[in-house]
Scaffold this motif. Structure first.
Motif, PDB file in Angstrom:
ATOM      1  N   GLN A 162       0.822  -1.214   0.000  1.00  0.00           N
ATOM      2  CA  GLN A 162       0.000   0.000   0.000  1.00  0.00           C
ATOM      3  C   GLN A 162       0.856   1.264   0.000  1.00  0.00           C
ATOM      4  OE1 GLN A 162      -2.961  -0.214   3.087  1.00  0.00           O
ATOM      5  NE2 GLN A 162      -3.783  -2.159   2.369  1.00  0.00           N
ATOM      6  N   GLN A 164       2.579   4.165  -2.630  1.00  0.00           N
ATOM      7  CA  GLN A 164       2.469   4.738  -3.963  1.00  0.00           C
ATOM      8  C   GLN A 164       3.764   4.515  -4.745  1.00  0.00           C
ATOM      9  OE1 GLN A 164      -0.196   6.136  -5.262  1.00  0.00           O
ATOM     10  NE2 GLN A 164      -1.477   6.216  -3.440  1.00  0.00           N
ATOM     11  N   GLY A 336      -4.248  10.434  -0.666  1.00  0.00           N
ATOM     12  CA  GLY A 336      -4.587   9.186   0.001  1.00  0.00           C
ATOM     13  C   GLY A 336      -4.915   9.391   1.469  1.00  0.00           C
ATOM     14  N   PRO A 342      -6.166   7.614  -5.161  1.00  0.00           N
ATOM     15  CA  PRO A 342      -5.001   8.108  -5.911  1.00  0.00           C
ATOM     16  C   PRO A 342      -5.283   8.138  -7.413  1.00  0.00           C
ATOM     17  CG  PRO A 342      -4.347   6.467  -4.294  1.00  0.00           C
ATOM     18  CD  PRO A 342      -5.841   6.429  -4.356  1.00  0.00           C
TER      19      PRO A 342
END
Length: 379
Positions: A162, A164, A336, A342
């Motif tokens: 989790q 980015q 987020g 996102p």
């Protein structure tokens, strides 16, 4: 994370592996407090080096932290403070554009108040271990350089944790992940047209590391410009390099050390390091640049202006791109945290043709075609 179900696990495919590294889940601050029979606030004061704890108690807390293996959750601490922790990976410590890349990242990080966790992939036997390292450090986002920017394995590691992921300097931005890049195809086509405008017809092209997507797109741009001009590219005029100075010298020797009648009139290397190696080899053979041989590069790294003659090249704004990557990663993290989904963003930066002393009219040519501007910016 920003992925479509059909892309992450298409029908009939195997599910994603289950051995993905999770965030660190060892002893907590509360475990240390219970072990000592003190309040969590006391332990927190020691961890954050605050006053209000007696020296003897401070020593006991530090000993318990070491005994239990407690590691402060930097990600949680940064999140509470509203700070983004961004992993910044780099693949080639000898690259002549590394300084610009890091300077751009640090400048943007300083303005935004981000914490940058810098990790060299070369320090790991498997580059994916660099991704695992920054994930374990509790980052919120990771900027992936070539060739990791095109690695589905790297992106899957980030998805499962989790975190980015953002691809930097990829030539093949994906629909499911954000990216910062230039148009490598058009950059190579622009440079090839410049050489053709100077009257060159026998042009050799030096490919870069085949694991890097920009290498493939630059070759395609070269081929396209040659085909548009009605010029055939013999197989021997396409030579393999590896984006290094040494590989440039090696391919330069292969192209130039033989019969002078068999030499190309121009060589376009798909990065500056290789072009610089070719220039050094050519000068060592007594060739005059650009009177007898034109040499062009790509990227406009510091080496392009450090050698003589200075390189004609395609300017890739590395510092600007790095700053954009940090800014974009920061925005993805903030979105987020605020509960938003996102959004995949592809940010394409402009390149420009920079004409310097390493290219000139082909020997014996009498072209009347107008020469391009010394610095022509292309979107």
């Amino acid at each position: 994370m920003p992925r479509r179900k059909s892309e992450a696990n298409p029908a009939g495919s195997n599910p994603l592996p289950v051995d993905a590294p999770a965030r660190r889940t060892g002893a907590t601050i509360h475990d240390v407090a219970r072990h000592l029979g003190v309040s969590s606030m006391t332990v927190s004061r020691v961890v954050n080096d605050l006053e209000g704890v007696r020296p003897q108690m401070r020593e006991r807390v530090l000993a318990a932290i070491k005994e239990l293996g407690y590691v402060p959750n930097m990600a949680a601490r940064a999140a509470r403070a509203g700070v983004s922790r961004i992993g910044v990976l780099f693949s080639n410590p000898r690259s002549s554009n590394l300084g610009e890349f890091l300077m751009g990242a640090f400048t943007a990080g300083g303005k935004l108040g981000c914490q940058l966790v810098v990790e060299p992939t070369a320090a790991h036997a498997d580059p994916l271990d660099a991704v695992r390292t920054v994930i374990a450090a509790g980052v919120d986002a990771v900027i992936l350089p070539p060739p990791l920017c095109d690695s589905m394995q790297a992106l899957e590691l980030l998805w499962r944790a989790q975190v980015q992921g953002l691809s930097f300097a990829t030539a093949e931005p994906r629909s499911h992940s954000s990216a910062v890049f230039i148009d490598d195809f058009e950059g190579a086509r622009c440079m090839t047209r410049h050489l053709i405008d100077l009257g060159h017809r026998d042009i050799a092209f030096v490919l870069g590391d085949p694991s890097h997507s920009p290498s493939r797109r630059r070759e395609e741009g070269f081929r396209a410009a040659m085909a548009e001009a009605g010029l055939v590219v013999p197989a021997e005029r396409l030579v393999q390099g590896m984006f290094t100075y040494r590989s440039g010298m090696e391919v330069g020797n292969a192209l130039l050390a033989g019969d002078s009648a068999a030499r190309p009139t121009a060589i376009f290397a798909s990065n500056d390091d290789m072009a610089a190696g070719i220039v050094a080899l050519a000068l060592g053979l007594g060739l005059k640049i650009p009177a007898e041989l034109s040499v062009a590069g790509f990227d406009d790294t510091p080496i392009a202006e450090s050698i003589w003659p200075a390189l004609t090249t395609i300017h890739q704004p590395i510092a600007e791109m790095a700053a954009s990557a940090v800014t974009l990663a920061h925005e993805l993290v903030k979105r987020g945290r605020n509960g938003g989904a996102p959004e995949v963003t592809h940010h394409r930066c402009k390149f420009s043709l920079v004409v310097r002393g390493s290219t000139g009219a082909a020997a014996g040519s009498a072209t009347n075609r107008p020469r391009r501007s010394p610095r022509a910016t292309v979107p």
